[in-house]
Scaffold this motif. Structure first.
Motif, PDB file in Angstrom:
ATOM      1  N   ASP A  76     -29.696  20.142  -8.950  1.00 47.48           N
ATOM      2  CA  ASP A  76     -30.803  20.069  -8.001  1.00 47.48           C
ATOM      3  C   ASP A  76     -30.262  19.842  -6.585  1.00 47.48           C
ATOM      4  O   ASP A  76     -30.802  20.356  -5.603  1.00 47.48           O
ATOM      5  CB  ASP A  76     -31.758  18.934  -8.376  1.00 47.48           C
ATOM      6  N   CYS A  77     -29.188  19.080  -6.495  1.00 49.70           N
ATOM      7  CA  CYS A  77     -28.554  18.765  -5.217  1.00 49.70           C
ATOM      8  C   CYS A  77     -28.024  20.018  -4.528  1.00 49.70           C
ATOM      9  O   CYS A  77     -28.126  20.166  -3.308  1.00 49.70           O
ATOM     10  CB  CYS A  77     -27.417  17.770  -5.423  1.00 49.70           C
ATOM     11  N   VAL A  78     -27.468  20.908  -5.310  1.00 46.75           N
ATOM     12  CA  VAL A  78     -26.896  22.144  -4.779  1.00 46.75           C
ATOM     13  C   VAL A  78     -27.984  23.000  -4.143  1.00 46.75           C
ATOM     14  O   VAL A  78     -27.778  23.603  -3.085  1.00 46.75           O
ATOM     15  CB  VAL A  78     -26.165  22.923  -5.898  1.00 46.75           C
ATOM     16  N   ALA A  79     -29.149  23.024  -4.766  1.00 45.90           N
ATOM     17  CA  ALA A  79     -30.251  23.859  -4.292  1.00 45.90           C
ATOM     18  C   ALA A  79     -30.738  23.458  -2.900  1.00 45.90           C
ATOM     19  O   ALA A  79     -31.214  24.302  -2.142  1.00 45.90           O
ATOM     20  CB  ALA A  79     -31.413  23.806  -5.283  1.00 45.90           C
ATOM     21  N   VAL A  80     -30.617  22.188  -2.536  1.00 44.14           N
ATOM     22  CA  VAL A  80     -31.125  21.721  -1.236  1.00 44.14           C
ATOM     23  C   VAL A  80     -30.039  21.566  -0.179  1.00 44.14           C
ATOM     24  O   VAL A  80     -30.339  21.310   0.984  1.00 44.14           O
ATOM     25  CB  VAL A  80     -31.894  20.387  -1.375  1.00 44.14           C
ATOM     26  N   CYS A  81     -28.809  21.740  -0.551  1.00 39.11           N
ATOM     27  CA  CYS A  81     -27.704  21.547   0.389  1.00 39.11           C
ATOM     28  C   CYS A  81     -27.650  22.710   1.388  1.00 39.11           C
ATOM     29  O   CYS A  81     -27.562  23.873   0.982  1.00 39.11           O
ATOM     30  CB  CYS A  81     -26.381  21.449  -0.364  1.00 39.11           C
ATOM     31  N   PRO A  82     -27.687  22.407   2.697  1.00 43.62           N
ATOM     32  CA  PRO A  82     -27.657  23.476   3.697  1.00 43.62           C
ATOM     33  C   PRO A  82     -26.269  24.072   3.941  1.00 43.62           C
ATOM     34  O   PRO A  82     -26.137  25.076   4.632  1.00 43.62           O
ATOM     35  CB  PRO A  82     -28.176  22.792   4.961  1.00 43.62           C
ATOM     36  N   VAL A  83     -25.242  23.454   3.381  1.00 46.77           N
ATOM     37  CA  VAL A  83     -23.878  23.974   3.491  1.00 46.77           C
ATOM     38  C   VAL A  83     -23.273  24.047   2.093  1.00 46.77           C
ATOM     39  O   VAL A  83     -23.807  23.478   1.150  1.00 46.77           O
ATOM     40  CB  VAL A  83     -22.993  23.089   4.409  1.00 46.77           C
ATOM     41  N   ASP A  84     -22.178  24.735   1.947  1.00 44.83           N
ATOM     42  CA  ASP A  84     -21.545  24.861   0.634  1.00 44.83           C
ATOM     43  C   ASP A  84     -20.502  23.767   0.437  1.00 44.83           C
ATOM     44  O   ASP A  84     -19.296  24.035   0.446  1.00 44.83           O
ATOM     45  CB  ASP A  84     -20.897  26.245   0.492  1.00 44.83           C
ATOM     46  N   CYS A  85     -20.964  22.528   0.245  1.00 50.80           N
ATOM     47  CA  CYS A  85     -20.013  21.426   0.113  1.00 50.80           C
ATOM     48  C   CYS A  85     -19.822  20.957  -1.331  1.00 50.80           C
ATOM     49  O   CYS A  85     -18.954  20.143  -1.596  1.00 50.80           O
ATOM     50  CB  CYS A  85     -20.411  20.248   1.008  1.00 50.80           C
ATOM     51  N   PHE A  86     -20.623  21.482  -2.264  1.00 43.48           N
ATOM     52  CA  PHE A  86     -20.476  21.071  -3.661  1.00 43.48           C
ATOM     53  C   PHE A  86     -19.446  21.939  -4.371  1.00 43.48           C
ATOM     54  O   PHE A  86     -19.384  23.158  -4.157  1.00 43.48           O
ATOM     55  CB  PHE A  86     -21.823  21.158  -4.398  1.00 43.48           C
ATOM     56  N   HIS A  87     -18.662  21.286  -5.218  1.00 40.32           N
ATOM     57  CA  HIS A  87     -17.656  21.974  -6.023  1.00 40.32           C
ATOM     58  C   HIS A  87     -17.887  21.579  -7.469  1.00 40.32           C
ATOM     59  O   HIS A  87     -18.296  20.456  -7.764  1.00 40.32           O
ATOM     60  CB  HIS A  87     -16.244  21.581  -5.570  1.00 40.32           C
ATOM     61  N   GLU A  88     -17.569  22.522  -8.370  1.00 39.41           N
ATOM     62  CA  GLU A  88     -17.935  22.352  -9.772  1.00 39.41           C
ATOM     63  C   GLU A  88     -16.739  22.229 -10.699  1.00 39.41           C
ATOM     64  O   GLU A  88     -15.890  23.112 -10.768  1.00 39.41           O
ATOM     65  CB  GLU A  88     -18.793  23.547 -10.196  1.00 39.41           C
ATOM     66  N   GLY A  89     -16.736  21.124 -11.441  1.00 38.21           N
ATOM     67  CA  GLY A  89     -15.784  20.941 -12.519  1.00 38.21           C
ATOM     68  C   GLY A  89     -16.457  21.255 -13.839  1.00 38.21           C
ATOM     69  O   GLY A  89     -17.631  21.626 -13.876  1.00 38.21           O
ATOM     70  N   MET A  90     -15.747  21.090 -14.916  1.00 37.85           N
ATOM     71  CA  MET A  90     -16.300  21.386 -16.230  1.00 37.85           C
ATOM     72  C   MET A  90     -17.518  20.522 -16.559  1.00 37.85           C
ATOM     73  O   MET A  90     -18.458  21.004 -17.180  1.00 37.85           O
ATOM     74  CB  MET A  90     -15.231  21.218 -17.314  1.00 37.85           C
ATOM     75  N   ASN A  91     -17.484  19.241 -16.161  1.00 36.52           N
ATOM     76  CA  ASN A  91     -18.628  18.394 -16.523  1.00 36.52           C
ATOM     77  C   ASN A  91     -19.103  17.478 -15.397  1.00 36.52           C
ATOM     78  O   ASN A  91     -19.741  16.455 -15.643  1.00 36.52           O
ATOM     79  CB  ASN A  91     -18.334  17.593 -17.798  1.00 36.52           C
ATOM     80  N   MET A  92     -18.834  17.865 -14.151  1.00 32.43           N
ATOM     81  CA  MET A  92     -19.243  17.058 -13.009  1.00 32.43           C
ATOM     82  C   MET A  92     -19.183  17.904 -11.741  1.00 32.43           C
ATOM     83  O   MET A  92     -18.440  18.886 -11.685  1.00 32.43           O
ATOM     84  CB  MET A  92     -18.308  15.858 -12.858  1.00 32.43           C
ATOM     85  N   LEU A  93     -19.951  17.501 -10.733  1.00 32.32           N
ATOM     86  CA  LEU A  93     -19.869  18.095  -9.409  1.00 32.32           C
ATOM     87  C   LEU A  93     -19.210  17.089  -8.474  1.00 32.32           C
ATOM     88  O   LEU A  93     -19.253  15.885  -8.725  1.00 32.32           O
ATOM     89  CB  LEU A  93     -21.267  18.408  -8.861  1.00 32.32           C
ATOM     90  N   VAL A  94     -18.623  17.582  -7.388  1.00 32.13           N
ATOM     91  CA  VAL A  94     -18.091  16.716  -6.334  1.00 32.13           C
ATOM     92  C   VAL A  94     -18.493  17.316  -4.992  1.00 32.13           C
ATOM     93  O   VAL A  94     -18.883  18.480  -4.908  1.00 32.13           O
ATOM     94  CB  VAL A  94     -16.547  16.545  -6.400  1.00 32.13           C
ATOM     95  N   ILE A  95     -18.377  16.505  -3.944  1.00 32.91           N
ATOM     96  CA  ILE A  95     -18.682  16.940  -2.584  1.00 32.91           C
ATOM     97  C   ILE A  95     -17.403  16.972  -1.762  1.00 32.91           C
ATOM     98  O   ILE A  95     -16.635  16.016  -1.766  1.00 32.91           O
ATOM     99  CB  ILE A  95     -19.699  15.988  -1.930  1.00 32.91           C
ATOM    100  N   ASP A  96     -17.216  18.076  -1.053  1.00 29.74           N
ATOM    101  CA  ASP A  96     -16.073  18.211  -0.158  1.00 29.74           C
ATOM    102  C   ASP A  96     -16.374  17.409   1.112  1.00 29.74           C
ATOM    103  O   ASP A  96     -17.310  17.746   1.850  1.00 29.74           O
ATOM    104  CB  ASP A  96     -15.863  19.683   0.186  1.00 29.74           C
ATOM    105  N   PRO A  97     -15.601  16.357   1.383  1.00 30.40           N
ATOM    106  CA  PRO A  97     -15.889  15.521   2.546  1.00 30.40           C
ATOM    107  C   PRO A  97     -15.726  16.253   3.879  1.00 30.40           C
ATOM    108  O   PRO A  97     -16.316  15.856   4.879  1.00 30.40           O
ATOM    109  CB  PRO A  97     -14.897  14.368   2.425  1.00 30.40           C
TER     110      PRO A  97
END
Length: 116
Positions: A16-37
């Protein structure tokens, strides 16, 4: 400042977080997301969208998850960008209320797709 994805995301990976993010800062692992600082613009749009309350502004990061600041930066450099919402993991409902699951973190990147 940046926002940080913490332990509650592990084995859930709601996007849900990815859908509202105005920039592409989320990155995807096998079982978790992270944010690029370096990409996060500190808008906070993602915080309220996370159904497991896994995202915090850096300055409000709970002490027990302080190491996730470094973990987000590390894995953002290794995992692919995710820019579109997708279904949560099949384990999401089972794991959304479980605490102390850091040992369940899979450090592998999610398979890359053309869909983001």
């Amino acid at each position: 400042m940046t926002h940080v994805v913490t332990e509650p995301c592990i084995k859930c990976k709601f996007t849900d977080c990815v859908a509202v993010c105005p920039v592409d800062c989320f990155h995807e692992g096998m079982n978790m997301l992270v944010i690029d600082p370096d990409e996060c613009i500190d808008c906070g749009a993602c915080i309220d969208e996370c159904p497991v309350h896994a995202i915090f502004p850096e300055e409000d990061l709970p002490e027990k998850w302080k190491d996730f600041l470094e973990l987000n930066a590390q894995y953002a450099a290794e995992w692919p960008v995710i820019s579109k919402s997708q279904d949560p993991l099949p384990t999401a409902e089972e794991y959304k209320d479980i605490e102390n699951k850091r040992h369940e973190l899979d450090p592998r990147p999610a398979p890359r797709t053309d869909e983001g």
